[in-house]
Design a protein around this motif. Structure first.
Motif, PDB file in Angstrom:
ATOM      1  N   MET A 130     -11.332   6.839  10.938  1.00  0.00           N
ATOM      2  CA  MET A 130     -10.368   6.970   9.613  1.00  0.00           C
ATOM      3  C   MET A 130      -9.519   8.459   9.757  1.00  0.00           C
ATOM      4  O   MET A 130     -10.173   9.181  10.547  1.00  0.00           O
ATOM      5  N   LYS A 131      -8.367   8.306   9.412  1.00  0.00           N
ATOM      6  CA  LYS A 131      -7.402   9.320   9.295  1.00  0.00           C
ATOM      7  C   LYS A 131      -6.928   9.446   7.939  1.00  0.00           C
ATOM      8  O   LYS A 131      -6.029   8.394   7.649  1.00  0.00           O
ATOM      9  N   ILE A 132      -7.052  10.189   7.098  1.00  0.00           N
ATOM     10  CA  ILE A 132      -6.413  10.525   6.006  1.00  0.00           C
ATOM     11  C   ILE A 132      -5.797  11.706   5.786  1.00  0.00           C
ATOM     12  O   ILE A 132      -6.322  12.795   6.038  1.00  0.00           O
ATOM     13  N   VAL A 133      -4.547  11.873   4.756  1.00  0.00           N
ATOM     14  CA  VAL A 133      -4.074  13.048   4.379  1.00  0.00           C
ATOM     15  C   VAL A 133      -4.019  13.258   2.844  1.00  0.00           C
ATOM     16  O   VAL A 133      -3.527  12.147   2.158  1.00  0.00           O
ATOM     17  N   CYS A 134      -4.414  14.182   2.191  1.00  0.00           N
ATOM     18  CA  CYS A 134      -4.422  14.294   0.857  1.00  0.00           C
ATOM     19  C   CYS A 134      -4.294  15.651   0.499  1.00  0.00           C
ATOM     20  O   CYS A 134      -4.281  16.634   1.065  1.00  0.00           O
ATOM     21  N   ASP A 135      -3.764  15.695  -0.904  1.00  0.00           N
ATOM     22  CA  ASP A 135      -3.497  17.033  -1.360  1.00  0.00           C
ATOM     23  C   ASP A 135      -4.818  17.774  -1.895  1.00  0.00           C
ATOM     24  O   ASP A 135      -5.952  17.105  -2.125  1.00  0.00           O
ATOM     25  N   GLU A 166     -14.303   6.285   2.053  1.00  0.00           N
ATOM     26  CA  GLU A 166     -14.012   4.894   2.484  1.00  0.00           C
ATOM     27  C   GLU A 166     -12.553   4.634   2.135  1.00  0.00           C
ATOM     28  O   GLU A 166     -12.207   4.930   0.985  1.00  0.00           O
ATOM     29  N   THR A 167     -11.889   3.914   3.214  1.00  0.00           N
ATOM     30  CA  THR A 167     -10.405   3.541   2.550  1.00  0.00           C
ATOM     31  C   THR A 167     -10.331   2.023   2.630  1.00  0.00           C
ATOM     32  O   THR A 167     -11.405   1.266   3.280  1.00  0.00           O
ATOM     33  N   GLN A 168      -9.911   1.465   1.447  1.00  0.00           N
ATOM     34  CA  GLN A 168      -9.760  -0.045   1.138  1.00  0.00           C
ATOM     35  C   GLN A 168      -8.433  -0.199   0.885  1.00  0.00           C
ATOM     36  O   GLN A 168      -7.918  -0.014  -0.242  1.00  0.00           O
ATOM     37  N   LYS A 169      -7.661  -0.751   1.891  1.00  0.00           N
ATOM     38  CA  LYS A 169      -6.422  -1.197   1.693  1.00  0.00           C
ATOM     39  C   LYS A 169      -5.430  -0.145   1.110  1.00  0.00           C
ATOM     40  O   LYS A 169      -4.878  -0.297  -0.183  1.00  0.00           O
ATOM     41  N   ASN A 170      -5.439   0.981   1.569  1.00  0.00           N
ATOM     42  CA  ASN A 170      -4.508   2.208   1.418  1.00  0.00           C
ATOM     43  C   ASN A 170      -5.301   2.851   0.112  1.00  0.00           C
ATOM     44  O   ASN A 170      -4.418   3.764  -0.576  1.00  0.00           O
ATOM     45  N   VAL A 171      -6.286   2.494  -0.504  1.00  0.00           N
ATOM     46  CA  VAL A 171      -6.827   3.366  -1.686  1.00  0.00           C
ATOM     47  C   VAL A 171      -8.210   3.962  -0.974  1.00  0.00           C
ATOM     48  O   VAL A 171      -8.806   3.537  -0.173  1.00  0.00           O
ATOM     49  N   ILE A 172      -8.220   5.382  -1.232  1.00  0.00           N
ATOM     50  CA  ILE A 172      -9.323   5.946  -0.688  1.00  0.00           C
ATOM     51  C   ILE A 172     -10.496   6.238  -1.956  1.00  0.00           C
ATOM     52  O   ILE A 172     -10.157   6.795  -2.843  1.00  0.00           O
ATOM     53  N   LYS A 173     -11.639   5.990  -1.669  1.00  0.00           N
ATOM     54  CA  LYS A 173     -12.711   6.001  -2.463  1.00  0.00           C
ATOM     55  C   LYS A 173     -13.779   6.870  -2.145  1.00  0.00           C
ATOM     56  O   LYS A 173     -14.064   7.061  -1.101  1.00  0.00           O
ATOM     57  N   VAL A 174     -14.026   7.840  -2.931  1.00  0.00           N
ATOM     58  CA  VAL A 174     -15.155   8.614  -2.724  1.00  0.00           C
ATOM     59  C   VAL A 174     -16.393   8.377  -3.758  1.00  0.00           C
ATOM     60  O   VAL A 174     -16.234   7.923  -4.917  1.00  0.00           O
ATOM     61  N   THR A 175     -17.619   8.233  -2.986  1.00  0.00           N
ATOM     62  CA  THR A 175     -18.948   8.113  -3.901  1.00  0.00           C
ATOM     63  C   THR A 175     -20.085   8.958  -3.598  1.00  0.00           C
ATOM     64  O   THR A 175     -20.188   9.432  -2.298  1.00  0.00           O
ATOM     65  N   GLY A 176     -20.719   9.171  -4.677  1.00  0.00           N
ATOM     66  CA  GLY A 176     -21.957   9.774  -4.570  1.00  0.00           C
ATOM     67  C   GLY A 176     -22.932   9.223  -5.301  1.00  0.00           C
ATOM     68  O   GLY A 176     -22.952   8.391  -6.129  1.00  0.00           O
ATOM     69  N   GLN A 236      -2.824   9.557   1.664  1.00  0.00           N
ATOM     70  CA  GLN A 236      -2.332   8.757   2.477  1.00  0.00           C
ATOM     71  C   GLN A 236      -3.127   8.345   3.548  1.00  0.00           C
ATOM     72  O   GLN A 236      -3.952   9.147   3.979  1.00  0.00           O
ATOM     73  N   VAL A 237      -3.467   6.897   3.786  1.00  0.00           N
ATOM     74  CA  VAL A 237      -4.198   6.389   4.851  1.00  0.00           C
ATOM     75  C   VAL A 237      -3.572   6.317   6.165  1.00  0.00           C
ATOM     76  O   VAL A 237      -2.785   5.391   6.195  1.00  0.00           O
ATOM     77  N   LEU A 238      -3.759   7.060   7.218  1.00  0.00           N
ATOM     78  CA  LEU A 238      -3.111   6.779   8.502  1.00  0.00           C
ATOM     79  C   LEU A 238      -4.035   5.810   9.532  1.00  0.00           C
ATOM     80  O   LEU A 238      -3.416   5.168  10.166  1.00  0.00           O
ATOM     81  N   GLU A 239      -5.268   5.824   9.105  1.00  0.00           N
ATOM     82  CA  GLU A 239      -6.278   4.926   9.882  1.00  0.00           C
ATOM     83  C   GLU A 239      -7.495   4.625   9.017  1.00  0.00           C
ATOM     84  O   GLU A 239      -8.025   5.431   8.506  1.00  0.00           O
ATOM     85  N   ILE A 297      -8.015  14.783   7.289  1.00  0.00           N
ATOM     86  CA  ILE A 297      -9.337  14.522   7.452  1.00  0.00           C
ATOM     87  C   ILE A 297      -9.677  13.111   8.490  1.00  0.00           C
ATOM     88  O   ILE A 297      -8.944  12.247   8.161  1.00  0.00           O
ATOM     89  N   GLU A 298      -9.999  13.709   9.699  1.00  0.00           N
ATOM     90  CA  GLU A 298     -10.123  12.802  10.576  1.00  0.00           C
ATOM     91  C   GLU A 298     -11.206  12.523  11.250  1.00  0.00           C
ATOM     92  O   GLU A 298     -12.315  13.376  11.352  1.00  0.00           O
ATOM     93  N   THR A 299     -11.795  11.315  11.455  1.00  0.00           N
ATOM     94  CA  THR A 299     -13.166  11.327  12.047  1.00  0.00           C
ATOM     95  C   THR A 299     -13.326  10.498  13.433  1.00  0.00           C
ATOM     96  O   THR A 299     -12.231   9.763  13.729  1.00  0.00           O
ATOM     97  N   ASP A 300     -14.208  10.562  14.075  1.00  0.00           N
ATOM     98  CA  ASP A 300     -14.366  10.144  15.363  1.00  0.00           C
ATOM     99  C   ASP A 300     -15.197   8.800  15.134  1.00  0.00           C
ATOM    100  O   ASP A 300     -16.277   8.867  14.686  1.00  0.00           O
ATOM    101  N   ASN A 301     -14.726   7.561  15.546  1.00  0.00           N
ATOM    102  CA  ASN A 301     -15.422   6.451  15.281  1.00  0.00           C
ATOM    103  C   ASN A 301     -16.781   6.142  16.086  1.00  0.00           C
ATOM    104  O   ASN A 301     -17.592   5.565  15.621  1.00  0.00           O
TER     105      ASN A 301
END
Lengths: 367, 367
Positions: free
Chosen positions: A1-6, A36-46, A60-63, A88-92
């Protein structure tokens, strides 16, 4: 996953979901938030197993991908970043998370998103809508009467009932009852559910919208879902039938007084100075003529306070826990309150013609 | 005793003296405040045996006398009264105290003022004067380096030294030193004393005056007295000679950097996210060229941060406790700070030409 957010968007999303992230959980992954990203939407859950909060984080979802990351640490990091973009980037393979912003770079271990406890599927159910500030007010003015800890989980809950176009909230512990209603925008039919008071309180804090901002509520057999703005909150409901409390209101009052809420609060507050911890003596209310005499006699000393009232009916001397009375008066939705008494051993009622809230406080035996 | 005072005057006097009233004292009467009238002046005193605070309460004396009354309860009562006159009356035989205000009446037990621990006689001694905000600033910018708890009471104290027209404050624990000076209005000669840091901090909070409001300080052999506004505070000094710390400044630095305080604080704050409780790893500063690289590597993760600096001299890699460095940078009296290094095992100095404060932080061994 790779995303860029404000930075502010992440901070806001975290602020919302962290209300459902315990500091210490028996299942350690619950100390994480799920991204988690779902079709260019980033969702956060607790998810603390009692309440699940899911919100949208703009960016922005880059990956595509998903990761669970320790909520408190992640929030500490984000809150200390300057304004601007955060990557934010993660190693799969290793689930390692890298956070970059400005000239800062953080590496922290993540966890497999597959291991995160999923939000249950949202069932269909009875649905109704309330403007956010009305639901917030309804909860705030009743929830303090729910027990903080009790063997009976129902006492730690609040019962919400829709009857046609009326929504009523009731909370009670062994010593008091709060009951308040609001009118809905249309007739929705009938439905009732009991939600944990703690969760309702968290939800009401998150609903910061104004009167045109709606919260949609869906009541399913085992849970209730609150949807507002871009946030979905699922709360497990408490099963079973709520207390039959209505008959308590059938008692015929033998006297009633009217007092200004502000003056009454000041008087109770002053007299309760002597009802200090370790010596919780009751407050004694003596009503005779147009004067209420409030007093407390404890090991710390004695206090007496006179309050002008409008009085109808018999005189009375009754003992009451000053904190419980103060809570109820404090939540009362008007400048003036009417208090009805039956006898020194019967419940005391706070209400007023035309006001849609009622409180009941049990007296303390002073003989 | 019978006195009448305005509620706000009592509230202000209590706010001042309660700083010297412990919640729980081994000698129970120390939980009281002493109220006494002396020729139409009402004095209030708190005494925790380390600090004695005595202030004037404005009001009308109807009958002379003195009483000791439980400080916290008395303050709770006064704070809940409405504005206006408050009458305080005592029974000279039973020491019972009656407080009346508006339609409220409180009775509480008092204690014989004779049993209250008297303020020691004020000795003559070395005297000097400082504008209140200057002393307040001097204390605030140094006191955080004193130990909160230590076997050596001197580490929990602050050393104040007058040399001619200069007043210098020094506080230190085993890991750091703070030193700051101010210039006095004239030459007072020489004097030095050590006061408990906790007491100095309470005093500095009470000195809310502006630059023209003076505090007069009298240093006697066993105590020091601060007089300002209508308040007299006596503090027991800590006996003995203070640490000989001056030689630490003799070391010859091999490099120095200059950085903006705001940027440096932000960088330290971000890197310290990974130096969390339970795993207090040091921050590693690597200085090479005009970049300082700050990093922390702990069980929670890894963080790296680059900071632009002005650098003179050798390169260095040194470990430091980020909290101690942050405290010192935070207290620094300028937008820019110069940090001098000798070697990775020698103290680190924060100072600046023309700025009258210096901080020393010991490094952490990272090999």
């Amino acid at each position: 996953m790779k995303i860029v957010c404000d930075k502010r968007d992440i901070a806001n999303a975290l602020k919302t979901v962290l209300k459902a992230v315990p500091n210490r959980a028996t299942i350690p992954i619950l100390e994480c938030v799920l991204i988690e990203t779902q079709k260019n939407v980033i969702k956060v859950t607790g998810n603390d197993m009692e309440i699940v909060i899911n919100t949208v984080m703009h960016g922005q979802v880059l990956e595509d991908g998903a990761i669970a990351v320790e909520g408190k640490l992640f929030n500490d990091i984000i809150s200390k970043l300057g304004n601007g973009d955060v990557t934010i980037e993660t190693d799969n393979n290793t689930f390692a998370v890298t956070i970059k912003a400005g000239r800062s770079k953080f590496n922290l271990p993540g966890r497999n998103a597959e291991d995160y406890v999923k939000m249950p599927a949202l069932d269909k159910g009875f649905t109704f809508s309330v403007p956010q500030p009305l639901l917030r007010d309804l909860v705030e003015k009743t929830i303090f009467c729910a027990a903080v800890a009790d063997n009976n989980p129902m006492m730690m809950g609040e019962c919400l009932t829709v009857e046609g176009d009326k929504l009523t909230a009731v909370a009670l512990d062994g010593h008091r009852i709060a009951m308040k209603s609001i009118i809905l925008d249309r007739n929705y039919g009938d439905c009732t559910f009991i939600a944990p008071a703690k969760s309702l309180q968290e939800i009401s804090k998150l609903m910061t919208g104004s009167i045109q901002d709606i919260v949609n509520i869906t009541v399913a057999p085992a849970n209730v879902v609150f949807q507002f703005d871009e946030t979905i909150i699922l709360v497990r409901t408490i099963g079973g039938d709520y207390f039959k409390f209505n008959q308590i209101f059938d008692a015929e009052p033998r006297l009633s007084i009217k007092a200004y809420v502000r003056d009454l609060l000041d008087s109770i507050s002053r007299t309760s100075v002597m009802a200090r911890e370790g010596d919780k003596k009751p407050m004694i209310i003596n009503i005779s003529g147009d004067i209420a005499n409030l007093s407390v006699n404890s090991n710390y000393g004695h206090v007496e306070e006179e309050l002008e009232i409008v009085h109808e009916g018999e005189d009375i001397t009754i003992g009451i826990n000053p904190r419980l009375l103060m809570d109820a008066v404090n939540a009362f939705d008007d400048d003036e309150v009417e208090i009805r008494f039956v006898n020194p051993k019967a419940p005391v009622f706070l209400m007023k013609e035309g006001i849609d809230s009622k409180y009941v406080v049990l007296p303390v035996n002073i003989n």
